[in-house]
Design an enzyme around this catalytic site. Structure first.
Site, PDB file in Angstrom:
ATOM      1  N   LYS A 210       0.837  -1.198   0.000  1.00 42.91           N
ATOM      2  CA  LYS A 210       0.000   0.000   0.000  1.00 42.91           C
ATOM      3  C   LYS A 210       0.878   1.256   0.000  1.00 42.91           C
ATOM      4  O   LYS A 210       0.705   2.155  -0.801  1.00 42.91           O
ATOM      5  CB  LYS A 210      -0.901  -0.042   1.244  1.00 42.91           C
ATOM      6  CG  LYS A 210      -1.892   1.071   1.343  1.00 42.91           C
ATOM      7  CD  LYS A 210      -2.889   0.779   2.460  1.00 42.91           C
ATOM      8  CE  LYS A 210      -3.643   2.034   2.839  1.00 42.91           C
ATOM      9  NZ  LYS A 210      -4.628   1.806   3.892  1.00 42.91           N
ATOM     10  N   GLU A 216      10.465  -4.760   4.502  1.00 40.93           N
ATOM     11  CA  GLU A 216      10.478  -6.187   4.122  1.00 40.93           C
ATOM     12  C   GLU A 216      10.180  -6.329   2.624  1.00 40.93           C
ATOM     13  O   GLU A 216      10.869  -7.027   1.887  1.00 40.93           O
ATOM     14  CB  GLU A 216       9.417  -6.975   4.911  1.00 40.93           C
ATOM     15  CG  GLU A 216       9.699  -7.159   6.383  1.00 40.93           C
ATOM     16  CD  GLU A 216       9.190  -6.022   7.240  1.00 40.93           C
ATOM     17  OE1 GLU A 216       8.864  -4.929   6.690  1.00 40.93           O
ATOM     18  OE2 GLU A 216       9.130  -6.202   8.466  1.00 40.93           O
ATOM     19  N   GLY A 270      -5.130  -2.144   5.093  1.00 40.19           N
ATOM     20  CA  GLY A 270      -4.318  -3.285   4.650  1.00 40.19           C
ATOM     21  C   GLY A 270      -4.996  -4.626   4.900  1.00 40.19           C
ATOM     22  O   GLY A 270      -5.103  -5.472   4.013  1.00 40.19           O
ATOM     23  N   ARG A 271      -5.472  -4.820   6.127  1.00 43.61           N
ATOM     24  CA  ARG A 271      -6.034  -6.133   6.487  1.00 43.61           C
ATOM     25  C   ARG A 271      -7.421  -6.365   5.919  1.00 43.61           C
ATOM     26  O   ARG A 271      -8.012  -7.422   6.125  1.00 43.61           O
ATOM     27  CB  ARG A 271      -6.029  -6.309   8.005  1.00 43.61           C
ATOM     28  CG  ARG A 271      -6.746  -5.210   8.770  1.00 43.61           C
ATOM     29  CD  ARG A 271      -6.371  -5.266  10.242  1.00 43.61           C
ATOM     30  NE  ARG A 271      -6.852  -4.135  11.016  1.00 43.61           N
ATOM     31  CZ  ARG A 271      -6.254  -2.952  11.104  1.00 43.61           C
ATOM     32  NH1 ARG A 271      -5.162  -2.724  10.396  1.00 43.61           N
ATOM     33  NH2 ARG A 271      -6.734  -2.000  11.865  1.00 43.61           N
ATOM     34  N   GLU A 356      -5.217  -7.107  14.937  1.00 41.06           N
ATOM     35  CA  GLU A 356      -4.719  -5.783  14.566  1.00 41.06           C
ATOM     36  C   GLU A 356      -5.859  -4.760  14.662  1.00 41.06           C
ATOM     37  O   GLU A 356      -5.622  -3.579  14.851  1.00 41.06           O
ATOM     38  CB  GLU A 356      -4.152  -5.831  13.140  1.00 41.06           C
ATOM     39  CG  GLU A 356      -3.120  -4.757  12.869  1.00 41.06           C
ATOM     40  CD  GLU A 356      -2.388  -4.990  11.554  1.00 41.06           C
ATOM     41  OE1 GLU A 356      -1.414  -5.752  11.549  1.00 41.06           O
ATOM     42  OE2 GLU A 356      -2.792  -4.416  10.536  1.00 41.06           O
ATOM     43  N   HIS A 387      -4.963 -33.584  17.545  1.00 43.27           N
ATOM     44  CA  HIS A 387      -3.836 -34.411  17.989  1.00 43.27           C
ATOM     45  C   HIS A 387      -2.745 -33.559  18.620  1.00 43.27           C
ATOM     46  O   HIS A 387      -1.620 -34.038  18.800  1.00 43.27           O
ATOM     47  CB  HIS A 387      -3.294 -35.224  16.815  1.00 43.27           C
ATOM     48  CG  HIS A 387      -4.301 -36.229  16.336  1.00 43.27           C
ATOM     49  ND1 HIS A 387      -4.329 -37.514  16.782  1.00 43.27           N
ATOM     50  CD2 HIS A 387      -5.358 -36.081  15.505  1.00 43.27           C
ATOM     51  CE1 HIS A 387      -5.349 -38.151  16.221  1.00 43.27           C
ATOM     52  NE2 HIS A 387      -5.988 -37.292  15.441  1.00 43.27           N
ATOM     53  N   LYS A 515       7.493  -0.668  12.240  1.00 42.64           N
ATOM     54  CA  LYS A 515       8.116  -0.296  10.966  1.00 42.64           C
ATOM     55  C   LYS A 515       9.306   0.640  11.200  1.00 42.64           C
ATOM     56  O   LYS A 515      10.266   0.634  10.456  1.00 42.64           O
ATOM     57  CB  LYS A 515       7.087   0.373  10.046  1.00 42.64           C
ATOM     58  CG  LYS A 515       6.074  -0.626   9.472  1.00 42.64           C
ATOM     59  CD  LYS A 515       5.173   0.003   8.436  1.00 42.64           C
ATOM     60  CE  LYS A 515       4.217  -1.027   7.859  1.00 42.64           C
ATOM     61  NZ  LYS A 515       3.378  -0.557   6.785  1.00 42.64           N
TER      62      LYS A 515
HETATM   63  C1  G6Q Z   1      -2.820  -3.796   7.841  1.00 42.38           C
HETATM   64  C2  G6Q Z   1      -1.597  -3.121   8.228  1.00 42.38           C
HETATM   65  C3  G6Q Z   1      -0.327  -3.850   7.870  1.00 42.38           C
HETATM   66  C4  G6Q Z   1       0.116  -3.616   6.439  1.00 42.38           C
HETATM   67  C5  G6Q Z   1       1.550  -4.095   6.277  1.00 42.38           C
HETATM   68  C6  G6Q Z   1       2.058  -3.898   4.892  1.00 42.38           C
HETATM   69  O1  G6Q Z   1      -3.927  -3.405   8.055  1.00 42.38           O
HETATM   70  O2  G6Q Z   1      -1.617  -1.826   7.793  1.00 42.38           O
HETATM   71  O3  G6Q Z   1      -0.389  -5.227   8.092  1.00 42.38           O
HETATM   72  O4  G6Q Z   1      -0.724  -4.269   5.550  1.00 42.38           O
HETATM   73  O5  G6Q Z   1       2.346  -3.429   7.208  1.00 42.38           O
HETATM   74  O6  G6Q Z   1       2.010  -2.561   4.533  1.00 42.38           O
HETATM   75  P1  G6Q Z   1       2.173  -2.113   3.030  1.00 42.38           P
HETATM   76  O7  G6Q Z   1       1.069  -2.710   2.239  1.00 42.38           O
HETATM   77  O8  G6Q Z   1       2.123  -0.615   3.044  1.00 42.38           O
HETATM   78  O9  G6Q Z   1       3.503  -2.632   2.576  1.00 42.38           O
END
Ligand code: G6Q
Length: 551
Positions: A210, A216, A270-271, A356, A387, A515
């Site tokens: 996003k 990462e 994001g989620r 989250e 199990h 982050k």
């Molecule tokens: C979700 C969060 C988080 C995000 C990641 C990746 O709701 O905001 O999990 O999706 O940190 O972020 P980017 O998509 O910006 O790389």
């Protein structure tokens, strides 16, 4: 700073539940099930989805249920849901609208944010996703050397990884043509193990971020770019990389052309983003038509959530029951147990969605809450969990409400596997609810000829208290549509609980902190900077790491 303090625990709705809890905790599910009509009273059938939601194995009676619904009403869930769906900026700490629902709005009705109809933009991106996936699947889009693309690697993390990864796994039965891989961890092992299996000429990378600044993702994307350009040359980026992002500037800076970028917007968290351009790997994997079915399933649940009275509203009831256990029974975790291998990533996906969103301590007015909010979500597919950790759910000292998710028709019909799988699904929730009394254990042992001394030794260990609450979600078949519906049910459960706990379910300052933190230490590990501000533990560990790296 003095703020108005809303005393949630002093409200009549909370107080009434508190009083009822003292009575109800003494009642057992064995007693409650003396009412032969209990299943009919406490279950909902959604024929259009082929879905039964059975919540009768919960520690509630009609009075508690009514009080829970009164709590939801007083919290104003419906009014707040309408504000979300209509594009109001309900994520007030980030000043953003929350419109994952607009991404699957199949009504054709406009939704406005800042006076702009966002459905026009959403439709345009969906069309672009359709064209791209069709081109890829029909081999019109080819790699830089003219070979067809056979493998897709999605590079993203968190919300830009968990949703598409869960959905691709869940819908793999419907996939044909392309293989999809997911790389998220900054641990180089993740990308290296994936690249080992792939051929540069036939691999396409989807860089999903996003912000397009997440360390990462950018680190993995740079490694992937080097892997491609090292052999195929710089121009190959155009045929081997596309981006999913809200940040056109950063995408361009990375070297991905604007027409290879699929846009989404700040109003998509994001989620909650697998319905947006972030769903591109799903589209490429199962085809656009099936992706539309996935959206339609979620849209059906959106309408159910908005228009069904609370007493028949599945996500509202899921939320209210979770609240009941979290805030009165002291349950700090909630297990999600899908009886489907295809849903093996579903608990992990929900961990982010739920934890989250509702892992918060600050209420609507900015005060610290004096009650529990979001629980720990966890789980594994049945029967694997049986199990390992089910022992603790059955006989441990912790109180763990569970959701059992199962399907009537299997996608792969092999011998009697499905009957055996589902026999476990039914048996487990029955055993959790009703247990086995010591008298029953003794009788069983006597029948099998066990000696009195051994009966005395064994009977307490073989006794099950029962009264462990469960929801059963039983769906006709796992399809893109029912998966979309299932995800949306949980999304609205999370939304409802956020309102009940009076927290902002749509920000994630805890993630933002993470982050920033590693960036402080990275230059120290690289030897570019020294720092004497660390505590003795962190300083010593860093020193041990650095000297180990020199060896
Ligand atoms: C979700 C969060 C988080 C995000 C990641 C990746 O709701 O905001 O999990 O999706 O940190 O972020 P980017 O998509 O910006 O790389």
């Amino acid at each position: 700073m003095s703020r108005f303090k809303f005393e949630l625990r002093n409200t009549p709705q909370w107080q009434n539940l508190e009083k009822s809890y003292k009575e109800v905790r003494k009642i057992s599910l064995r007693d409650l099930f003396k009412d032969e009509n209990r299943f009919n009273k406490f279950s909902i059938r959604e024929d259009n989805l082929g879905l039964t939601f059975d919540y009768s194995k919960n520690i509630i009676n009609s009075d508690v249920f009514r009080l829970l619904m009164e709590f939801v009403k007083a919290a104003g869930v419906n009014e707040r849901a309408r504000r979300m769906f209509s594009g109001e900026k309900i994520n007030w700490t980030e000043k953003r609208a929350v419109l994952h629902t607009a991404l699957r709005n199949r009504s054709g009705k406009p939704v406005y944010v800042d006076g702009k109809n966002v459905t026009t933009q959403i439709d345009a991106v969906l069309k672009k996703m359709e064209k791209f996936s069709d081109d890829l699947r029909s081999e019109k889009w080819r790699g830089a050397t003219g070979k067809k693309i056979t493998d897709i690697v999605n590079i993203g993390i968190g919300g830009s990884d968990l949703g598409p990864k869960m959905a691709c796994e869940a819908l793999k039965y419907y996939a044909h043509g392309l293989s999809v891989y997911f790389v998220s961890n900054i641990d180089g092992a993740d990308i290296c193990e994936v690249l080992k299996k792939l051929n540069r000429e036939t691999t396409l990378f989807i860089i999903a971020s996003k912000t397009f600044t997440t360390i990462e993702t950018i680190t993995n994307a740079l490694t992937a770019r080097e892997w491609i350009t090292g052999r195929l040359g710089k121009d190959a980026v155009a045929k081997h990389f596309v981006a999913l992002s809200t940040n056109a500037g950063k995408v361009k800076e990375f070297g991905i052309r604007e027409d290879n970028m699929f846009e989404f917007w700040d109003f998509v968290g994001g989620r909650y983003s697998l319905w947006s351009a972030i769903g591109l790997p799903i589209v490429c994997y199962i085809g656009f038509d099936k992706f539309v079915e996935f959206l339609e399933g979620a849209y059906y649940v959106d309408l159910h959530f908005l228009n069904t009275p609370y007493e028949k509203n599945i996500p509202v009831i899921m939320a209210a029951l979770g609240f009941w256990y979290n805030n009165f029974f002291g349950a700090s975790t909630h297990a999600v147990l899908p009886y489907s291998q295809y849903l093996c990533r579903f608990p992990a996906y929900l961990q982010q969605g739920d934890m989250e969103s509702n892992g918060k301590t600050i209420d609507f007015e900015g005060n610290k809450v004096d009650y529990e909010t979001g629980p720990v979500i966890w789980g594994e597919p049945g029967t694997n969990g049986q199990h390992s950790f089910y022992q603790l759910i059955h006989q441990g000292t912790k109180f763990i409400p569970c959701d059992f998710i199962g399907f009537i028709k299997p996608l792969e019909e092999v011998g009697d596997h499905h009957e055996k799988l589902m026999a476990n699904y039914f048996a487990q929730s029955e055993a959790l609810a009703f247990g086995l009394t010591e008298d029953e254990v003794i009788k069983n042992l006597e029948k099998t000829g066990v000696s009195p001394a051994d009966i005395e030794l064994l009977s307490p260990h073989k006794t099950f208290e029962g009264n462990r609450p469960t929801n059963s979600i039983l769906i006709d078949k796992l399809t893109p549509r029912t998966l979309g519906a299932l995800v949306a049910l949980y999304e609205h459960k999370i939304f409802t609980q956020g309102i009940m706990w009076r927290v902002n379910s749509f920000d994630q300052w805890g993630v933002e902190l993470g982050k920033a933190l590693a960036n402080v230490i990275l230059p120290e590990l690289k030897g570019e900077k020294t720092c004497d501000k660390h505590d003795s533990s962190t300083r010593s560990l860093i020193e041990i790491f650095k000297s180990g790296r020199k060896e």
